[in-house]
Design a protein around this motif. Sequence first.
Motif, PDB file in Angstrom:
ATOM      1  N   SER A   1       0.809  -1.219   0.000  1.00 17.43           N
ATOM      2  CA  SER A   1       0.000   0.000   0.000  1.00 17.43           C
ATOM      3  C   SER A   1       0.842   1.269   0.000  1.00 17.43           C
ATOM      4  O   SER A   1       0.382   2.328  -0.425  1.00 17.43           O
ATOM      5  CB  SER A   1      -0.933   0.019   1.214  1.00 17.43           C
ATOM      6  OG  SER A   1      -0.176   0.009   2.414  1.00 17.43           O
TER       7      SER A   1
ATOM      8  N   THR B   1       0.563   3.030  -5.689  1.00 17.62           N
ATOM      9  CA  THR B   1       0.771   3.072  -4.247  1.00 17.62           C
ATOM     10  C   THR B   1       1.053   4.506  -3.822  1.00 17.62           C
ATOM     11  O   THR B   1       1.491   5.329  -4.621  1.00 17.62           O
ATOM     12  CB  THR B   1       1.977   2.211  -3.824  1.00 17.62           C
ATOM     13  OG1 THR B   1       3.148   2.729  -4.466  1.00 17.62           O
ATOM     14  CG2 THR B   1       1.790   0.761  -4.198  1.00 17.62           C
TER      15      THR B   1
ATOM     16  N   ASN C   1      -1.453   7.903  -4.110  1.00 17.43           N
ATOM     17  CA  ASN C   1      -1.960   6.881  -5.030  1.00 17.43           C
ATOM     18  C   ASN C   1      -3.194   7.423  -5.743  1.00 17.43           C
ATOM     19  O   ASN C   1      -3.934   8.251  -5.208  1.00 17.43           O
ATOM     20  CB  ASN C   1      -2.286   5.578  -4.293  1.00 17.43           C
ATOM     21  CG  ASN C   1      -3.369   5.756  -3.232  1.00 17.43           C
ATOM     22  OD1 ASN C   1      -3.727   6.864  -2.873  1.00 17.43           O
ATOM     23  ND2 ASN C   1      -3.880   4.650  -2.730  1.00 17.43           N
TER      24      ASN C   1
END
Length: 715
Positions: A513, A543, A677
């Motif tokens: 993430s 990400t 992101n």
Amino acid sequence: MLLELVFSTELPITNPVLKFLLILLIILLAPIFLNKIKIPPLLGLIIAGAVVGPNGLSLIERDSGIILSGTAGLLYIMFLAGLEIDLADFKKNSKKSIIFGLYTFLIPMILGLAAGLYLLDFGWATSILLASMFASHTLIAYPMISKMGIAKNRAVNITVGGTLITDTLALLVLAIVVGMANGAVNTSFWAKLGFSLVLFVMIVWFLVPRIGRWFLKRYEDNVTQYIFVLVLLFTGAALAEWAGVEAIIGAFLVGLALNPLISQASPLMNRIGFVGNAIFIPFFLIGVGMLVDFRAFIQGWETVTVALVMTVVATTAKYLAALSTQKTFGFSRDERRIIFGLSNAQAAATLAAVLVGYNTIIGTDASGESIRLLSESVLNGTIIMILVTCTIASLEAQKAARRILLSESPLSELGIEESAERMLIPVRNQDTVAELIHLSIMLKSPQNPTGLYALSIINPDLQDDGAEVKAQKILNQASKVAASTDHFLYELLRYDTNVEHGIASVIHENKISTLILGLHEKHGMEDSFLGNLTEGLLSKCNTTTFIYKPFQPFDTHKRHLVFIPPKAENELGFPFWLVKIWNIARNTGARMIFYTGDETKLYLEDILHKHPIRVDFRPFPNWEELGNINILLKPDDNLIMVLSRRGEESYHPKFEQVPQLINTWLKFHSFILIYPNQPKAAGMPLMDMMHGSLVGPIDRLDWIGRTLSSLLRRK
């Protein structure tokens, strides 16, 4: 040989090896066995101390070694309280702390004075000193509260602040009463006391942080840093005694002064807490238990009566103070119980007061016996009061803490789980790996000790026989740094001819993430760096990306200047990077300076109302003025700049000039560049980035706000 040594030993044990072994066994086994019958660990250590002490089985004397280690443990408790406290909440709740401090000082003083005069038939001086003993308290349950993870709760925060006030006032009363008994209270006494207190506070509050920042920036050896912190702790304690107050006040103030320099997730903080909780604090609790004399119950009704009155009055007074605080500020029942649990225990300051009073001779009787300010029955009654109040405090604090933990457990509003937080740190340089891992820990949720991935990529075409050994060495170093803060790190070694492709593949395979990239301190940034990054790596993976160049240790930054471009709040990646900024603020305690537009400011102010941090707002500079960023920077500042991709709402062409700006003005500053992101980059119009599931057709800002709120509630 060992059995022969054990059975040939006389009691109390004097052999240092056996003595230390017995104490370690108590520290190890007492909490384990007593936990089985629901007795808190700290109470177990006190009971164990009473059993093995001079008034129990007489296995160990309460000698200078026990007293020395116990004193260090008491100072450690107060030091940790100052070090772990949330400074933003501490300042926000300062008025509440003052009010609670006055409640928990005045109510025991009034009840204690009445009890001394009318129930125990003491004189005025003895009754005032007795009341001051009830007013003070020791945060004996704080280590347990801290371990349970609610040290930053507002009730805990207010109690810690109030403890500083009531203990200071109680110990000042002690000094005045003893001085009056000795005939030493005059103009010179007040002038000396006032001058020494002011000088002490100025030294600790203004000099200690500057010395600390200078030292921690220049010496990075783990042992050296820890010893330095201990030196400051005991220096502050010694200065407090010189100023005429108890050493615990100095320890607490040193903790507050070092609070901005030692973040909660840092390796240094981990070592401080580990040594204190493993050695020093247990020694203090065992030492308190050794004071308990069970024979006092059978020595006569006077001791029992005095002990009963003291215990009931002290407990009632502290409960009324907690109840008054609850009613004044509208706290919950569990918050009242945590305040009572933390403030009810009578130990260190009370013990200091009774010993001083007992050793103060105010005359002689007809038979020539010394008349003491506090009699032996008060001394024995105090020991019984300490045992009972510590028992009540630990049980009450444990129950309240568990209920608060349950009530604060975050709800899954959007199905976002802690396990989904995964950070990838590509490492290739030994000089920067420690700072990159440290930054990742500052950014992540403290409730998730896993989710860190370190990646080293080897190009098989280079034919370098030592490449794998070198890469594995760097990965091992990364694991060691993470382990020093109780975090687990996954080591990834990959062969790939293309670094970008290798990183992108790992991101997809491990559902990463957050990506954290590092720049070497001595290297500049090429003009094409950001363009190549966005066209290459960021176009392949979606990400939240942090680009970090460390110039100094992260904890030593005084301020973090965060530049947020206009309309950044409209982008779907907004909550996922902003929650990391919030974590930096909470973990470091440093001041955040947000440079934002008016609309972004209003949005952030609404978030701050629900999730406060230490922050100031400044207007976002004109794009043409961004090149003069050096005017805004001060020494020890860290710059954080939020960027964006082409075509996004917050993108501006001036982003292309960032490398030039960095090379010109940020040679002697740390900086972090953030690329949010962008769900649309993955080909989906609106995506829950943590799970990949589509979110329904709701308002974008509402979704962003709910997502951010859900993430922040988990921190």
